[in-house]
Design a protein around this motif. Structure first.
Motif, PDB file in Angstrom:
ATOM      1  N   TRP A 127      46.984  72.144  39.471  1.00 25.90           N
ATOM      2  CA  TRP A 127      46.923  70.819  40.106  1.00 25.90           C
ATOM      3  C   TRP A 127      46.506  69.772  39.075  1.00 25.90           C
ATOM      4  N   TRP A 128      45.468  70.113  38.261  1.00 24.71           N
ATOM      5  CA  TRP A 128      45.003  69.147  37.259  1.00 24.71           C
ATOM      6  C   TRP A 128      46.038  68.967  36.153  1.00 24.71           C
ATOM      7  N   GLU A 129      46.658  70.063  35.731  1.00 31.78           N
ATOM      8  CA  GLU A 129      47.695  69.943  34.706  1.00 31.78           C
ATOM      9  C   GLU A 129      48.817  69.016  35.189  1.00 31.78           C
ATOM     10  N   ARG A 153      48.639  66.716  37.391  1.00 32.15           N
ATOM     11  CA  ARG A 153      48.144  65.338  37.517  1.00 32.15           C
ATOM     12  C   ARG A 153      48.131  64.660  36.148  1.00 32.15           C
ATOM     13  N   TYR A 154      47.620  65.354  35.145  1.00 32.79           N
ATOM     14  CA  TYR A 154      47.582  64.754  33.807  1.00 32.79           C
ATOM     15  C   TYR A 154      48.998  64.608  33.249  1.00 32.79           C
ATOM     16  N   ALA A 155      49.839  65.620  33.479  1.00 35.51           N
ATOM     17  CA  ALA A 155      51.200  65.571  32.939  1.00 35.51           C
ATOM     18  C   ALA A 155      51.993  64.433  33.575  1.00 35.51           C
ATOM     19  N   PRO A 166      32.780  55.191  29.404  1.00 39.13           N
ATOM     20  CA  PRO A 166      32.002  56.266  30.021  1.00 39.13           C
ATOM     21  C   PRO A 166      31.611  55.937  31.457  1.00 39.13           C
ATOM     22  N   ASN A 167      31.195  56.955  32.188  1.00 37.75           N
ATOM     23  CA  ASN A 167      30.634  56.737  33.516  1.00 37.75           C
ATOM     24  C   ASN A 167      29.280  56.040  33.412  1.00 37.75           C
ATOM     25  N   ASP A 168      29.029  55.117  34.341  1.00 34.42           N
ATOM     26  CA  ASP A 168      27.768  54.360  34.326  1.00 34.42           C
ATOM     27  C   ASP A 168      26.551  55.289  34.383  1.00 34.42           C
ATOM     28  N   VAL A 203      31.237  69.117  30.600  1.00 29.64           N
ATOM     29  CA  VAL A 203      32.088  70.088  31.292  1.00 29.64           C
ATOM     30  C   VAL A 203      32.918  69.367  32.357  1.00 29.64           C
ATOM     31  N   GLY A 204      34.242  69.590  32.296  1.00 24.01           N
ATOM     32  CA  GLY A 204      35.156  68.807  33.124  1.00 24.01           C
ATOM     33  C   GLY A 204      35.332  67.444  32.463  1.00 24.01           C
ATOM     34  N   CYS A 205      35.474  67.472  31.139  1.00 28.76           N
ATOM     35  CA  CYS A 205      35.454  66.227  30.336  1.00 28.76           C
ATOM     36  C   CYS A 205      36.698  65.384  30.532  1.00 28.76           C
ATOM     37  N   GLY A 206      37.768  65.974  31.116  1.00 26.11           N
ATOM     38  CA  GLY A 206      38.999  65.215  31.285  1.00 26.11           C
ATOM     39  C   GLY A 206      39.508  64.713  29.949  1.00 26.11           C
ATOM     40  N   THR A 207      39.932  63.460  29.923  1.00 26.97           N
ATOM     41  CA  THR A 207      40.487  62.908  28.693  1.00 26.97           C
ATOM     42  C   THR A 207      39.418  62.303  27.772  1.00 26.97           C
ATOM     43  N   ALA A 251      34.681  70.291  27.416  1.00 26.93           N
ATOM     44  CA  ALA A 251      35.326  71.479  27.985  1.00 26.93           C
ATOM     45  C   ALA A 251      36.060  71.093  29.263  1.00 26.93           C
ATOM     46  N   ASP A 252      37.246  71.629  29.429  1.00 27.09           N
ATOM     47  CA  ASP A 252      38.031  71.303  30.622  1.00 27.09           C
ATOM     48  C   ASP A 252      39.066  72.403  30.851  1.00 27.09           C
ATOM     49  N   VAL A 253      39.567  72.456  32.098  1.00 28.04           N
ATOM     50  CA  VAL A 253      40.577  73.451  32.438  1.00 28.04           C
ATOM     51  C   VAL A 253      41.994  72.930  32.178  1.00 28.04           C
ATOM     52  N   SER A 254      42.117  71.649  31.840  1.00 24.69           N
ATOM     53  CA  SER A 254      43.441  71.073  31.561  1.00 24.69           C
ATOM     54  C   SER A 254      43.650  70.931  30.054  1.00 24.69           C
ATOM     55  N   TYR A 274      39.004  74.827  25.928  1.00 25.99           N
ATOM     56  CA  TYR A 274      39.522  75.183  27.244  1.00 25.99           C
ATOM     57  C   TYR A 274      38.469  76.040  27.953  1.00 25.99           C
ATOM     58  N   ALA A 275      38.124  75.677  29.173  1.00 27.98           N
ATOM     59  CA  ALA A 275      37.136  76.456  29.926  1.00 27.98           C
ATOM     60  C   ALA A 275      37.362  76.256  31.414  1.00 27.98           C
ATOM     61  N   ASP A 276      37.319  77.322  32.161  1.00 27.69           N
ATOM     62  CA  ASP A 276      37.360  77.254  33.625  1.00 27.69           C
ATOM     63  C   ASP A 276      35.960  77.580  34.130  1.00 27.69           C
ATOM     64  N   VAL A 277      35.280  76.588  34.670  1.00 26.26           N
ATOM     65  CA  VAL A 277      33.879  76.792  35.057  1.00 26.26           C
ATOM     66  C   VAL A 277      33.707  77.830  36.149  1.00 26.26           C
ATOM     67  N   VAL A 278      34.790  78.205  36.785  1.00 27.31           N
ATOM     68  CA  VAL A 278      34.678  79.231  37.827  1.00 27.31           C
ATOM     69  C   VAL A 278      34.255  80.566  37.198  1.00 27.31           C
ATOM     70  N   SER A 314      28.097  66.871  33.372  1.00 26.36           N
ATOM     71  CA  SER A 314      29.340  67.135  34.095  1.00 26.36           C
ATOM     72  C   SER A 314      29.518  66.033  35.128  1.00 26.36           C
ATOM     73  N   ALA A 315      30.631  65.310  35.031  1.00 27.14           N
ATOM     74  CA  ALA A 315      30.842  64.163  35.912  1.00 27.14           C
ATOM     75  C   ALA A 315      32.096  64.354  36.764  1.00 27.14           C
ATOM     76  N   PHE A 316      31.893  64.341  38.051  1.00 28.34           N
ATOM     77  CA  PHE A 316      32.983  64.345  39.032  1.00 28.34           C
ATOM     78  C   PHE A 316      33.858  65.591  38.948  1.00 28.34           C
ATOM     79  N   LEU A 317      33.207  66.693  38.617  1.00 29.15           N
ATOM     80  CA  LEU A 317      33.844  68.008  38.690  1.00 29.15           C
ATOM     81  C   LEU A 317      33.392  68.622  40.013  1.00 29.15           C
ATOM     82  N   HIS A 318      34.318  68.697  40.961  1.00 29.09           N
ATOM     83  CA  HIS A 318      33.985  69.181  42.303  1.00 29.09           C
ATOM     84  C   HIS A 318      34.578  70.565  42.509  1.00 29.09           C
TER      85      HIS A 318
HETATM   86  C1  SAM Z   1      37.761  63.799  38.391  1.00 31.63           C
HETATM   87  S1  SAM Z   1      38.067  64.454  36.787  1.00 31.63           S
HETATM   88  C2  SAM Z   1      36.634  63.849  35.910  1.00 31.63           C
HETATM   89  C3  SAM Z   1      36.870  63.697  34.441  1.00 31.63           C
HETATM   90  C4  SAM Z   1      35.682  63.107  33.662  1.00 31.63           C
HETATM   91  N1  SAM Z   1      34.505  63.946  33.758  1.00 31.63           N
HETATM   92  C5  SAM Z   1      35.383  61.714  34.154  1.00 31.63           C
HETATM   93  O1  SAM Z   1      34.337  61.529  34.798  1.00 31.63           O
HETATM   94  O2  SAM Z   1      36.181  60.802  33.911  1.00 31.63           O
HETATM   95  C6  SAM Z   1      37.642  66.187  36.985  1.00 31.63           C
HETATM   96  C7  SAM Z   1      37.923  67.007  35.729  1.00 31.63           C
HETATM   97  O3  SAM Z   1      37.450  68.331  35.939  1.00 31.63           O
HETATM   98  C8  SAM Z   1      38.395  69.244  35.421  1.00 31.63           C
HETATM   99  N2  SAM Z   1      38.245  70.514  36.150  1.00 31.63           N
HETATM  100  C9  SAM Z   1      38.584  70.757  37.430  1.00 31.63           C
HETATM  101  N3  SAM Z   1      38.329  72.046  37.751  1.00 31.63           N
HETATM  102  C10 SAM Z   1      37.815  72.610  36.621  1.00 31.63           C
HETATM  103  C11 SAM Z   1      37.368  73.914  36.301  1.00 31.63           C
HETATM  104  N4  SAM Z   1      37.396  74.898  37.211  1.00 31.63           N
HETATM  105  N5  SAM Z   1      36.883  74.157  35.061  1.00 31.63           N
HETATM  106  C12 SAM Z   1      36.864  73.155  34.122  1.00 31.63           C
HETATM  107  N6  SAM Z   1      37.283  71.899  34.364  1.00 31.63           N
HETATM  108  C13 SAM Z   1      37.760  71.628  35.591  1.00 31.63           C
HETATM  109  C14 SAM Z   1      39.742  68.580  35.645  1.00 31.63           C
HETATM  110  O4  SAM Z   1      40.757  69.074  34.798  1.00 31.63           O
HETATM  111  C15 SAM Z   1      39.399  67.118  35.381  1.00 31.63           C
HETATM  112  O5  SAM Z   1      39.599  66.796  34.037  1.00 31.63           O
END
Ligand code: SAM
Length: 206
Positions: A8-10, A12-14, A24-26, A43-47, A64-67, A91-95, A109-113
């Protein structure tokens, strides 16, 4: 229900839908103002908006990010700014992934749900990467954002500050903040919205 997994993330980015904000986030800016730059893991650094900003402040950053698409864009943006030596991308999958133990002065880690069933394990693993005296910073959409963000349809992806604190290893951290913070945000259509972040800031005891 949508599964927000690697594919899903790939996609979205693609598709170009998820852009680097270029800033940066506030929460990160506010919560690191009193920290001395050292080693940081995002973690979940996105771009790379947060990680690159940290590198600019003098931190040695691992993003680190899964995309892989997002990581490639982050690396390119860091190189463009002359920060290639201050940032590495992994590359990292936090799961399933665990950071090196006690290795970072800051783990953010910001907005990684992630779903509730795995959230505690993810938070505990992020915490395991924090060095003695170091900081764990987690920012997510507060549950009150349920109806303002894309994945608002699934309440399982949202946590309160208390739930995030409960996932920390008992006795190892001093909690400095665990609260909802209102802010102005924007919908995907660009309209201004009253939103809220849940913020956890905790310090590993020395
Ligand atoms: C909403 S974006 C936030 C990106 C960045 N932290 C920011 O605040 O702009 C969530 C990010 O988490 C990454 N992500 C989602 N699931 C993940 C996982 N299981 N392991 C690592 N990264 C993951 C996504 O690829 C995406 O880049």
């Amino acid at each position: 229900m949508t599964v927000y997994d690697e594919q899903w993330w790939e996609d979205r980015y693609a598709s170009g839908e998820a852009h680097w904000s270029g800033r940066p986030n506030d929460v990160l800016v506010a919560e690191t103002a009193d920290l001395t730059p050292g080693s940081a893991l995002d973690v979940g650094c996105g771009t790379g908006g947060d990680a690159i900003w940290l590198a600019e402040q003098g931190w040695q950053v691992t993003g680190a990010d899964v995309s892989r698409t997002a990581l490639a864009r982050a690396a390119a943006a860091a190189a463009e700014r002359g920060l290639a030596e201050r940032a590495t991308w992994e590359y990292a999958d936090v799961v399933t992934w665990t950071p090196p133990p006690h290795a970072f002065d800051l783990v953010t880690s910001a907005f990684l749900h992630v779903p509730g069933g795995i959230r505690d394990g993810v938070i505990a693993r992020l915490a395991s990467g924090v060095a003695p005296g170091g900081t764990l910073l987690v920012a997510q959409h507060d549950p009150s954002d349920l109806h303002t963000v894309r994945h608002g349809q699934d309440p399982d992806l949202f946590a309160t500050g208390e739930q995030l604190v409960a996932a920390l290893p008992a006795g190892e951290f001093e909690v400095l903040a665990a609260e909802a913070r209102p802010r102005m945000g924007r919908s995907h259509e660009g309209e201004h919205l009253h939103m809220a972040d849940v913020v956890l800031r905790a310090r590993r005891r020395s």
